[in-house]
Motif scaffolding. Structure first.
Motif, PDB file in Angstrom:
ATOM      1  N   VAL A   1      16.376 -64.815 -79.632  1.00 14.60           N
ATOM      2  CA  VAL A   1      17.222 -64.650 -78.443  1.00 14.60           C
ATOM      3  C   VAL A   1      18.021 -65.914 -78.197  1.00 14.60           C
ATOM      4  O   VAL A   1      17.582 -66.999 -78.565  1.00 14.60           O
ATOM      5  N   PRO A   2      19.191 -65.817 -77.602  1.00 15.22           N
ATOM      6  CA  PRO A   2      19.819 -64.581 -77.149  1.00 15.22           C
ATOM      7  C   PRO A   2      20.373 -63.778 -78.330  1.00 15.22           C
ATOM      8  O   PRO A   2      20.797 -64.345 -79.321  1.00 15.22           O
ATOM      9  N   VAL A   3      20.325 -62.454 -78.197  1.00  9.75           N
ATOM     10  CA  VAL A   3      20.859 -61.567 -79.227  1.00  9.75           C
ATOM     11  C   VAL A   3      22.324 -61.323 -78.875  1.00  9.75           C
ATOM     12  O   VAL A   3      22.629 -60.632 -77.918  1.00  9.75           O
ATOM     13  N   GLU A   4      23.201 -61.937 -79.652  1.00  8.81           N
ATOM     14  CA  GLU A   4      24.646 -61.808 -79.412  1.00  8.81           C
ATOM     15  C   GLU A   4      25.273 -61.114 -80.607  1.00  8.81           C
ATOM     16  O   GLU A   4      25.222 -61.618 -81.732  1.00  8.81           O
ATOM     17  N   GLU A   5      25.872 -59.960 -80.343  1.00 10.10           N
ATOM     18  CA  GLU A   5      26.464 -59.145 -81.405  1.00 10.10           C
ATOM     19  C   GLU A   5      27.676 -59.832 -82.019  1.00 10.10           C
ATOM     20  O   GLU A   5      28.619 -60.175 -81.324  1.00 10.10           O
ATOM     21  N   GLU A   6      27.618 -60.017 -83.329  1.00 12.07           N
ATOM     22  CA  GLU A   6      28.759 -60.562 -84.064  1.00 12.07           C
ATOM     23  C   GLU A   6      29.784 -59.451 -84.293  1.00 12.07           C
ATOM     24  O   GLU A   6      30.975 -59.641 -84.125  1.00 12.07           O
ATOM     25  N   PHE A   7      29.285 -58.274 -84.705  1.00 13.99           N
ATOM     26  CA  PHE A   7      30.117 -57.086 -84.874  1.00 13.99           C
ATOM     27  C   PHE A   7      29.214 -55.875 -85.061  1.00 13.99           C
ATOM     28  O   PHE A   7      28.010 -56.010 -85.191  1.00 13.99           O
ATOM     29  N   LYS A   8      29.833 -54.691 -85.060  1.00 11.08           N
ATOM     30  CA  LYS A   8      29.109 -53.441 -85.308  1.00 11.08           C
ATOM     31  C   LYS A   8      29.310 -53.087 -86.771  1.00 11.08           C
ATOM     32  O   LYS A   8      30.423 -53.127 -87.288  1.00 11.08           O
ATOM     33  N   VAL A   9      28.214 -52.739 -87.455  1.00 10.64           N
ATOM     34  CA  VAL A   9      28.256 -52.436 -88.886  1.00 10.64           C
ATOM     35  C   VAL A   9      28.901 -51.074 -89.118  1.00 10.64           C
ATOM     36  O   VAL A   9      28.537 -50.085 -88.479  1.00 10.64           O
ATOM     37  N   GLY A  10      29.845 -51.055 -90.044  1.00  6.98           N
ATOM     38  CA  GLY A  10      30.475 -49.810 -90.458  1.00  6.98           C
ATOM     39  C   GLY A  10      30.033 -49.450 -91.862  1.00  6.98           C
ATOM     40  O   GLY A  10      29.374 -48.455 -92.103  1.00  6.98           O
ATOM     41  N   THR A  11      30.363 -50.305 -92.829  1.00  6.09           N
ATOM     42  CA  THR A  11      30.064 -50.076 -94.233  1.00  6.09           C
ATOM     43  C   THR A  11      28.973 -51.041 -94.684  1.00  6.09           C
ATOM     44  O   THR A  11      28.942 -52.186 -94.230  1.00  6.09           O
ATOM     45  N   MET A  12      28.108 -50.568 -95.577  1.00  5.41           N
ATOM     46  CA  MET A  12      27.068 -51.430 -96.130  1.00  5.41           C
ATOM     47  C   MET A  12      27.197 -51.445 -97.649  1.00  5.41           C
ATOM     48  O   MET A  12      27.582 -50.448 -98.251  1.00  5.41           O
ATOM     49  N   GLY A  13      26.867 -52.586 -98.230  1.00  3.29           N
ATOM     50  CA  GLY A  13      26.839 -52.716 -99.678  1.00  3.29           C
ATOM     51  C   GLY A  13      25.476 -53.225-100.092  1.00  3.29           C
ATOM     52  O   GLY A  13      24.830 -53.978 -99.357  1.00  3.29           O
TER      53      GLY A  13
ATOM     54  N   ILE B   1      22.514 -57.841 -99.850  1.00  2.00           N
ATOM     55  CA  ILE B   1      22.862 -56.850 -98.831  1.00  2.00           C
ATOM     56  C   ILE B   1      24.122 -57.349 -98.145  1.00  2.00           C
ATOM     57  O   ILE B   1      24.180 -58.502 -97.712  1.00  2.00           O
ATOM     58  N   GLU B   2      25.131 -56.488 -98.069  1.00  2.00           N
ATOM     59  CA  GLU B   2      26.349 -56.864 -97.351  1.00  2.00           C
ATOM     60  C   GLU B   2      26.607 -55.841 -96.265  1.00  2.00           C
ATOM     61  O   GLU B   2      26.553 -54.634 -96.498  1.00  2.00           O
ATOM     62  N   LEU B   3      26.870 -56.350 -95.074  1.00  2.00           N
ATOM     63  CA  LEU B   3      27.143 -55.530 -93.904  1.00  2.00           C
ATOM     64  C   LEU B   3      28.563 -55.828 -93.456  1.00  2.00           C
ATOM     65  O   LEU B   3      28.875 -56.978 -93.154  1.00  2.00           O
ATOM     66  N   LEU B   4      29.421 -54.812 -93.431  1.00  2.00           N
ATOM     67  CA  LEU B   4      30.816 -55.000 -93.061  1.00  2.00           C
ATOM     68  C   LEU B   4      31.088 -54.404 -91.692  1.00  2.00           C
ATOM     69  O   LEU B   4      30.534 -53.347 -91.341  1.00  2.00           O
ATOM     70  N   ALA B   5      31.955 -55.061 -90.947  1.00  2.00           N
ATOM     71  CA  ALA B   5      32.303 -54.617 -89.603  1.00  2.00           C
ATOM     72  C   ALA B   5      33.059 -53.294 -89.642  1.00  2.00           C
ATOM     73  O   ALA B   5      33.764 -52.991 -90.614  1.00  2.00           O
ATOM     74  N   VAL B   6      32.910 -52.535 -88.568  1.00  2.00           N
ATOM     75  CA  VAL B   6      33.660 -51.290 -88.402  1.00  2.00           C
ATOM     76  C   VAL B   6      35.149 -51.631 -88.359  1.00  2.00           C
ATOM     77  O   VAL B   6      35.547 -52.610 -87.729  1.00  2.00           O
ATOM     78  N   THR B   7      35.952 -50.837 -89.045  1.00  2.00           N
ATOM     79  CA  THR B   7      37.401 -51.044 -89.030  1.00  2.00           C
ATOM     80  C   THR B   7      38.091 -49.740 -88.661  1.00  2.00           C
ATOM     81  O   THR B   7      37.485 -48.670 -88.710  1.00  2.00           O
ATOM     82  N   GLU B   8      39.360 -49.867 -88.315  1.00  2.00           N
ATOM     83  CA  GLU B   8      40.158 -48.693 -87.941  1.00  2.00           C
ATOM     84  C   GLU B   8      40.334 -47.734 -89.116  1.00  2.00           C
ATOM     85  O   GLU B   8      40.132 -46.549 -88.994  1.00  2.00           O
ATOM     86  N   GLY B   9      40.716 -48.264 -90.263  1.00  2.00           N
ATOM     87  CA  GLY B   9      41.001 -47.407 -91.413  1.00  2.00           C
ATOM     88  C   GLY B   9      39.863 -47.383 -92.409  1.00  2.00           C
ATOM     89  O   GLY B   9      38.757 -47.847 -92.146  1.00  2.00           O
ATOM     90  N   GLU B  10      40.169 -46.834 -93.576  1.00  2.00           N
ATOM     91  CA  GLU B  10      39.197 -46.777 -94.665  1.00  2.00           C
ATOM     92  C   GLU B  10      38.958 -48.179 -95.217  1.00  2.00           C
ATOM     93  O   GLU B  10      39.868 -48.996 -95.271  1.00  2.00           O
ATOM     94  N   VAL B  11      37.737 -48.432 -95.649  1.00  2.00           N
ATOM     95  CA  VAL B  11      37.428 -49.716 -96.272  1.00  2.00           C
ATOM     96  C   VAL B  11      37.585 -49.558 -97.776  1.00  2.00           C
ATOM     97  O   VAL B  11      37.006 -48.663 -98.385  1.00  2.00           O
ATOM     98  N   ASP B  12      38.414 -50.426 -98.362  1.00  2.00           N
ATOM     99  CA  ASP B  12      38.601 -50.426 -99.802  1.00  2.00           C
ATOM    100  C   ASP B  12      37.314 -50.934-100.446  1.00  2.00           C
ATOM    101  O   ASP B  12      36.811 -51.994-100.083  1.00  2.00           O
ATOM    102  N   GLU B  13      36.767 -50.175-101.378  1.00  2.00           N
ATOM    103  CA  GLU B  13      35.497 -50.548-102.008  1.00  2.00           C
ATOM    104  C   GLU B  13      35.543 -51.920-102.669  1.00  2.00           C
ATOM    105  O   GLU B  13      34.517 -52.565-102.848  1.00  2.00           O
TER     106      GLU B  13
END
Length: 188
Positions: A85-97, A109-121
């Motif tokens: 603590v404190p638990v402070e959000e860096e971002f919300k996970v959208g895509t995982m690798g 393990i890679e965690l990518l933030a949620v984005t508006e469009g498609e994530v290029d692999e």
């Protein structure tokens, strides 16, 4: 703006955890290395899938590369502590690798933030300047198995399922579709 990639090559801990009461929990993945802590929010289902895929990856790595894998996680490797603590959000996970680094013999393990469009692999597990912010964690096979075990426990620590419809039971019960809409309590 260029992306930020938080890299944890030898994390002190990498855990799944929650904040809140069952039925109203927010799930987090948290990486800690020295004085640096990064927390990202993630959906419950994503945590479950990540834990399952880590198990599959470890089996595949053992089969293909003969990597030594622990059958059981030693008791001292299991992290049952609360989130830092404190638990402070860096971002919300959208895509995982998820991958295997043969050079360091580590699960990546890679965690990518949620984005508006498609994530290029091509941005997953890559250091390109363009793309969503990311957290990249390197874990030994034992650490990866310990993470997966804890993740399973965290996911399953929520509300008990209704014995008839398998939907989660609230403390005051729920309207069970298998009871034609009658309210079903946890006791009966």
């Amino acid at each position: 703006m260029s992306r930020v990639i938080h890299v944890f090559r030898q994390p002190d801990r990498f855990v799944a955890g929650t904040v809140g009461q069952p039925g109203d929990r927010v799930f987090y993945l948290q990486a800690v290395e020295s004085a640096r802590t990064v927390s990202v929010t993630i959906e419950k289902q994503q945590v479950a899938v990540l834990a399952e895929r880590i198990g599959s990856l470890l089996e595949e790595v053992h089969r293909r590369f003969g990597a030594e894998l622990p059958d059981d996680v030693p008791e001292d490797s299991l992290d049952a502590g609360p989130l830092e603590v404190p638990v402070e959000e860096e971002f919300k996970v959208g895509t995982m690798g998820l991958g295997w680094d043969a050079e360091t013999r580590a699960v990546v393990i890679e965690l990518l933030a949620v984005t508006e469009g498609e994530v290029d692999e091509s941005v997953v597990l890559d250091d390109t300047d363009e793309g969503p912010d990311a957290v990249r964690v390197f874990l030994s096979p034992t650490e990866a198995r310990a993470f997966a075990e804890r993740a399973d426990r965290v996911v399953n620590a929520g509300r008990k399922p209704c014995p008839l419809c398998a939907e989660p039971l609230d403390p005051e019960g729920h309207v069970c579709p298998r009871q034609n809409g009658y309210r079903r309590s946890e006791e009966g």
